[in-house]
Design an enzyme around this catalytic site. Structure first.
Site, PDB file in Angstrom:
ATOM      1  CG  HIS A 183      -2.066   0.956   1.068  1.00 10.42           C
ATOM      2  ND1 HIS A 183      -1.968   2.293   1.349  1.00 10.42           N
ATOM      3  CD2 HIS A 183      -3.319   0.750   0.593  1.00 10.42           C
ATOM      4  CE1 HIS A 183      -3.119   2.869   1.066  1.00 10.42           C
ATOM      5  NE2 HIS A 183      -3.954   1.965   0.607  1.00 10.42           N
ATOM      6  CG  ASP A 237      -8.752  -4.389  -2.664  1.00 12.99           C
ATOM      7  OD1 ASP A 237      -9.926  -4.298  -2.296  1.00 12.99           O
ATOM      8  OD2 ASP A 237      -8.138  -3.491  -3.240  1.00 12.99           O
TER       9      ASP A 237
HETATM   10  N1  CMC Z   1       4.148  -7.683  -4.903  1.00 11.34           N
HETATM   11  C1  CMC Z   1       5.497  -7.676  -5.104  1.00 11.34           C
HETATM   12  N2  CMC Z   1       6.263  -6.566  -4.982  1.00 11.34           N
HETATM   13  C2  CMC Z   1       5.662  -5.435  -4.664  1.00 11.34           C
HETATM   14  C3  CMC Z   1       4.257  -5.357  -4.441  1.00 11.34           C
HETATM   15  C4  CMC Z   1       3.501  -6.552  -4.575  1.00 11.34           C
HETATM   16  N3  CMC Z   1       2.169  -6.533  -4.378  1.00 11.34           N
HETATM   17  N4  CMC Z   1       3.907  -4.088  -4.142  1.00 11.34           N
HETATM   18  C5  CMC Z   1       5.051  -3.373  -4.172  1.00 11.34           C
HETATM   19  N5  CMC Z   1       6.114  -4.184  -4.481  1.00 11.34           N
HETATM   20  C6  CMC Z   1       7.533  -3.796  -4.533  1.00 11.34           C
HETATM   21  C7  CMC Z   1       7.824  -2.989  -5.786  1.00 11.34           C
HETATM   22  O1  CMC Z   1       8.252  -3.799  -6.856  1.00 11.34           O
HETATM   23  C8  CMC Z   1       8.930  -2.087  -5.280  1.00 11.34           C
HETATM   24  O2  CMC Z   1      10.122  -2.855  -5.203  1.00 11.34           O
HETATM   25  P1  CMC Z   1      11.550  -2.145  -5.428  1.00 11.34           P
HETATM   26  O3  CMC Z   1      11.655  -1.144  -4.336  1.00 11.34           O
HETATM   27  O4  CMC Z   1      12.522  -3.248  -5.339  1.00 11.34           O
HETATM   28  O5  CMC Z   1      11.494  -1.530  -6.794  1.00 11.34           O
HETATM   29  C9  CMC Z   1       8.513  -1.766  -3.834  1.00 11.34           C
HETATM   30  O6  CMC Z   1       7.750  -2.917  -3.424  1.00 11.34           O
HETATM   31  C10 CMC Z   1       7.682  -0.491  -3.678  1.00 11.34           C
HETATM   32  O7  CMC Z   1       6.584  -0.586  -4.600  1.00 11.34           O
HETATM   33  P2  CMC Z   1       5.942   0.667  -5.320  1.00 11.34           P
HETATM   34  O8  CMC Z   1       5.239   0.202  -6.534  1.00 11.34           O
HETATM   35  O9  CMC Z   1       6.983   1.752  -5.460  1.00 11.34           O
HETATM   36  O10 CMC Z   1       4.920   1.130  -4.213  1.00 11.34           O
HETATM   37  P3  CMC Z   1       3.674   2.094  -4.434  1.00 11.34           P
HETATM   38  O11 CMC Z   1       3.419   2.751  -3.145  1.00 11.34           O
HETATM   39  O12 CMC Z   1       3.897   2.964  -5.636  1.00 11.34           O
HETATM   40  O13 CMC Z   1       2.485   1.090  -4.819  1.00 11.34           O
HETATM   41  C11 CMC Z   1       0.671  -0.418  -4.675  1.00 11.34           C
HETATM   42  C12 CMC Z   1       1.495   0.657  -3.958  1.00 11.34           C
HETATM   43  C13 CMC Z   1      -0.554  -0.715  -3.839  1.00 11.34           C
HETATM   44  C14 CMC Z   1       0.218   0.120  -6.030  1.00 11.34           C
HETATM   45  C15 CMC Z   1       1.552  -1.679  -4.851  1.00 11.34           C
HETATM   46  O14 CMC Z   1       1.950  -2.167  -3.601  1.00 11.34           O
HETATM   47  C16 CMC Z   1       0.831  -2.764  -5.653  1.00 11.34           C
HETATM   48  O15 CMC Z   1       0.899  -2.756  -6.892  1.00 11.34           O
HETATM   49  N6  CMC Z   1       0.145  -3.728  -4.962  1.00 11.34           N
HETATM   50  C17 CMC Z   1      -0.626  -4.747  -5.649  1.00 11.34           C
HETATM   51  C18 CMC Z   1      -1.969  -4.168  -6.079  1.00 11.34           C
HETATM   52  C19 CMC Z   1      -2.908  -3.977  -4.902  1.00 11.34           C
HETATM   53  O16 CMC Z   1      -3.074  -4.839  -4.060  1.00 11.34           O
HETATM   54  N7  CMC Z   1      -3.575  -2.808  -4.896  1.00 11.34           N
HETATM   55  C20 CMC Z   1      -4.583  -2.485  -3.893  1.00 11.34           C
HETATM   56  C21 CMC Z   1      -4.162  -1.345  -3.013  1.00 11.34           C
HETATM   57  S1  CMC Z   1      -5.205  -1.177  -1.568  1.00 11.34           S
HETATM   58  C22 CMC Z   1      -6.749  -0.776  -2.152  1.00 11.34           C
HETATM   59  C23 CMC Z   1      -6.841   0.531  -2.839  1.00 11.34           C
HETATM   60  O17 CMC Z   1      -6.245   1.509  -2.419  1.00 11.34           O
HETATM   61  O18 CMC Z   1      -7.547   0.584  -3.821  1.00 11.34           O
END
Ligand code: CMC
Length: 444
Positions: free
Chosen positions: A322, A379
């Protein structure tokens, strides 16, 4: 570089500095920037004067460090795993409140008295019907259209039904638009579902509460009455409470950005639904169930975790991570407990629950997820509950949209009353070609 050394969005925020102003020096120019603080949360450096004083802008891709507005609706402390609506902890609301009361709270700022609640409930109940012409719109969709696509389209068309007579300057009319949205989105959502399976549309019935009415509209057939299971209604009401608002997330920020232009509120909410649909946001609940189905059995969990760690695979654990929560998502905690309870009470033994439990255990022990502070989010388990309630997978994000409508309209109302509201207009770092001369097509 180890994750802990990175300056990315996965870091825990340090204790904020205590200051009233910040002096920023850019080359030979200096500017004193005021610091704004709210009732809770980190102080924010107000950079509005920066361009005129220094000629510089700020760059913050994905708004990881930027507040876009002042809001009194929802507070999140991502490091401590705290979520409050209007100051009330989500755990207390989940236990003691109802979705409709939460919708009132988000819109109005305080919990209602019993008279206030009765009036609000009656207002919502008496605005649940759709204009008959909506049936014509529905009929234009392919039978296999995704219900989120239908919801975006149907809400966009609502703007055409309630446009000319809407005076945004009048608080009573703004409130009426908000009530209509909370009331009609479930009706439209159920209609989309019924259309896709070829059932006749079901009109809303006024003598049942909000969530039960929605379940009736989803499942009742003309040939026999529906026996509503109170466990299902209670579970859905709780999920709606947990999804009702989440401060300036992507879809709410979209509603506010569109709202900042003075657009029609139905068009603003249609834009919010579109933003919610993405798998990084509300679409994750649908993606989680698909992922659990693909993993198939607990023995395959290890391979899935390895795949999620491998950036080349392009696969992420859906329902994990998140932007704001770097400790745990308090909503996920409540939903996890509820999933076991609901499945037990409904007598359902879903093998996907075993996969989910194993996956959560494996990821929480894994260094990759620990270092990046990736925890199950709201989720991760919600799809298993929706499945137990017989909600089709493509409708999961629609469920999220029904609940989040309460938050969207609360933010839209707040924004319309905000004297500091300006059209949202971010800047950019231009990385295209510098100036060049046009060359005629015969000379290229
Ligand atoms: N599985 C594997 N690796 C992950 C995941 C995951 N679900 N989420 C983040 N990472 C890694 C990402 O690759 C990155 O690694 P590195 O630092 O080595 O490059 C690091 O963790 C930080 O990720 P980010 O993409 O920079 O983080 P963010 O804050 O931009 O993204 C997120 C947050 C929710 C989009 C992301 O965690 C994600 O894609 N999660 C899966 C989708 C999901 O479950 N979304 C629902 C969010 S909660 C409900 C809502 O708000 O709608």
């Amino acid at each position: 570089m180890p994750a802990s050394e990175k300056s990315g969005s996965n870091q825990v925020t340090p204790e904020p500095a205590k200051l009233d102003q910040v002096t920023l020096t850019a080359g030979d120019k200096s500017v004193v920037l005021p610091v704004q603080t709210g009732t809770l949360g980190s102080p924010c450096i107000d950079i509005a004067k920066l361009p005129s004083a220094t000629g510089c802008f700020t760059y913050d891709s994905g708004f990881t460090a930027t507040a876009s507005c002042k809001s009194a609706i929802t507070y999140i402390d991502g490091d401590a795993g705290v979520l409050m609506y209007r100051g009330y902890p989500i755990e207390q609301l989940a236990k003691q409140s109802s979705f409709l009361e939460v919708a009132y709270l988000l819109m109005n700022g305080n919990l209602p008295t019993s008279q206030e609640f009765a009036a609000f409930d009656s207002d919502v109940t008496h605005h649940t019907m759709m204009h008959e012409a909506f049936k014509g719109f529905l009929g234009g969709f392919r039978h296999d259209a995704h219900p989120m696509a239908m919801l975006v389209g149907m809400l966009g068309s609502m703007a055409s039904f309630y446009h000319n007579d809407l005076d945004y300057e009048d608080p009573a009319e703004r409130r009426l638009a908000a009530i209509r949205l909370i009331a009609k989105v479930p009706t439209i959502a159920a209609a989309c579902h019924r259309y896709s399976i070829g059932w006749p549309l079901r009109y809303p019935r006024n003598n049942v509460p909000y969530v039960e009415r929605f379940l009736q509209m989803m499942y009742e057939v003309p040939s026999e009455p529906l026996e509503l299971n109170p466990v299902a209604a209670k579970a859905l009401d709780l999920l709606f409470i947990l999804h009702a608002d989440h401060e300036q997330n992507a879809s709410t920020s979209t509603v506010r950005l569109v709202g900042s232009t003075g657009a029609n509120p139905y068009a603003c909410v249609a834009a919010g639904v579109a933003a919610l649909w993405g798998p990084a946001h509300g679409g994750a609940n649908e993606a989680v169930l698909k992922m659990l189905g693909e993993i198939g059995k607990p023995e395959n969990v290890g391979a899935a975790v390895e795949k999620a760690k491998n950036k080349e695979s392009g696969f992420r654990l859906m329902g994990f991570g998140h932007r704001v929560y770097k400790n745990f998502d308090p909503r996920a905690k409540i939903i996890r407990e509820m999933t076991h309870e609901v499945l037990n009470e409904l007598g359902i033994n879903d093998p996907l629950l075993d996969v989910a439990v194993k996956l959560e255990e494996a990821a929480l022990k894994d260094d990759y997820f620990i270092q990046r502070k990736l925890y199950p989010n709201v989720d991760f388990y919600s799809g298993i509950i929706y499945k137990a309630l017989r909600i089709p997978t493509e409708m999961f994000t629609v469920m999220f949209a029904i609940a989040r409508t309460a938050g969207w309209v609360a933010h839209w109302l707040e924004q319309q009353e905000d004297p500091e509201n300006k059209i949202g207009r971010p800047r950019q770092i231009y990385v295209g070609a510098p100036e060049r001369d046009y060359v005629g097509i015969d000379k290229r």
